[in-house]
Design an enzyme around this catalytic site. Structure first.
Site, PDB file in Angstrom:
ATOM      1  N   GLY A 245       0.827  -1.207   0.000  1.00  5.74           N
ATOM      2  CA  GLY A 245       0.000   0.000   0.000  1.00  5.74           C
ATOM      3  C   GLY A 245       0.863   1.258   0.000  1.00  5.74           C
ATOM      4  CG  ASP A 246       3.397   1.891   3.192  1.00  5.15           C
ATOM      5  OD1 ASP A 246       2.335   2.485   3.502  1.00  5.15           O
ATOM      6  OD2 ASP A 246       3.985   1.107   3.940  1.00  5.15           O
TER       7      ASP A 246
HETATM    8  O1  RIB Z   1       2.683  -0.435   5.673  1.00  4.50           O
HETATM    9  C1  RIB Z   1       3.654  -1.330   6.090  1.00  4.50           C
HETATM   10  C2  RIB Z   1       4.346  -0.842   7.316  1.00  4.50           C
HETATM   11  O2  RIB Z   1       3.437  -0.808   8.366  1.00  4.50           O
HETATM   12  C3  RIB Z   1       5.488  -1.715   7.779  1.00  4.50           C
HETATM   13  O3  RIB Z   1       6.718  -1.386   7.178  1.00  4.50           O
HETATM   14  C4  RIB Z   1       5.469  -1.539   9.274  1.00  4.50           C
HETATM   15  O4  RIB Z   1       6.527  -0.761   9.739  1.00  4.50           O
HETATM   16  C5  RIB Z   1       4.120  -0.908   9.587  1.00  4.50           C
HETATM   17  O5  RIB Z   1       4.259   0.364  10.049  1.00  4.50           O
END
Ligand code: RIB
Ligand code: NA
Length: 298
Positions: A245-246
């Site tokens: 998602g990031d």
């Molecule tokens: O979105 C994934 C992230 O969520 C991971 O890298 C972990 O650190 C959590 O914060």
């Protein structure tokens, strides 16, 4: 070059690869243990930098060894860390992650991330002013998120708000958001709606444009008042979806200038590549890899 500012969390991910998830009171033997830089904010910053953007990060590390290594890692990615603050007397954020069968379970301890303040975001106003887009998530205190939305609005910078982990948010905050990027569960939470509401209906209810991620189904998106449109997902063998998602959010921000349809398609492709590899930041591709992937997945 696209300029992106990310306001958010910086974690060390403590990742255990296991044959399956454990139940309460149970002990099993895992396959591997790794420490991989993570945190939703840092992940978005790194993903955007790998795609070729000029990125500045606003956030905190603790005064432990993880903090130094997280800081060095961001710098090594070419990210401007002049607004990353080391907080004395507290550790860095951590995420204890189990990966089993391509899925994950995560416990986050915010630690230094819980000390991000509105004043700290205000101190980065100059950098924010020069940005093409700002990315923010919900792994830092909500007053800092609110300040971020306000400052970006005052500086005329479009904000992509990734409402993860899910929380209900005041509706007037959303009117300052260029794109809200939840999954279905997060959108229901943000709006305070029932979890089984149809996601297209939730999208219609949101007071801002929404780009909704649906895993393998890809993404659904709206701009202004139009009906939700669909970008199908790209099929890959899932290895580790942590940070997918990031990666999606970063790509959306980086490619937004090419138009929403193109940006969503490229974001789906970038996230799919990330899912096929281990680790949040471990799996994030570079722009040329995304281009090659799109050529082989028309
Ligand atoms: O979105 C994934 C992230 O969520 C991971 O890298 C972990 O650190 C959590 O914060
Ligand atoms: Na991954």
């Amino acid at each position: 070059m696209t300029r992106i500012v990310v306001v958010g969390s910086i974690n060390m991910d403590l990742v255990t690869l296991a044959p399956r998830f454990v139940g309460p009171g149970e002990t099993i033997t895992g396959d591997r243990f790794l420490t991989i830089p993570g945190g939703k904010g840092a992940n978005q910053a790194v993903a955007a930098a790998r795609l070729g953007a000029q990125v500045a990060m606003v956030g905190n590390i603790g005064d432990d060894a993880f903090g130094q290594s997280l800081y060095d890692g961001l710098k090594a990615e070419g990210i401007d860390v002049s607004h990353v603050t080391r907080i004395d007397g507290i550790g860095s954020g951590t995420a204890s992650i189990t990966v089993a069968g391509g899925e994950n379970q995560i416990v986050v301890v915010p630690a230094a991330n819980g000390r991000v303040t509105p004043a700290q975001v205000d101190a980065a106003r100059e950098v924010i002013r020069g940005a093409d887009a700002l990315l923010v998530q919900l792994e830092i205190p909500l007053d800092a998120v609110e300040a971020t939305l306000r400052i970006a609005h005052e500086e005329g910078v479009p904000v992509i708000l990734n409402p993860a982990p899910a929380q209900k948010l005041p509706v007037e905050w959303l009117t300052r958001v260029r794109f809200l990027t939840p999954n279905q569960h997060e959108l229901a939470m943000v709006l305070g709606a029932s979890a089984d509401t149809d996601f297209r209906e939730l999208m219609r209810q949101a007071p801002c444009p929404v780009v909704l991620t649906r895993g393998e189904d890809g993404a659904w998106f709206t701009d202004k008042d139009e009906e939700p449109r669909h970008q199908p997902g790209f099929k890959v063998d899932a290895v580790d979806s942590t940070g997918a998602g990031d990666t999606f959010n970063a790509a959306l921000a980086v490619y937004l200038a090419e138009g929403l349809d193109v940006a969503v398609r490229k974001a789906c492709a970038t996230a799919a590549i990330a899912v096929s590899r281990l680790g949040a930041q471990g799996g994030m591709p570079r722009a040329d890899e995304v281009a090659a992937f799109l050529e082989s997945h028309p």
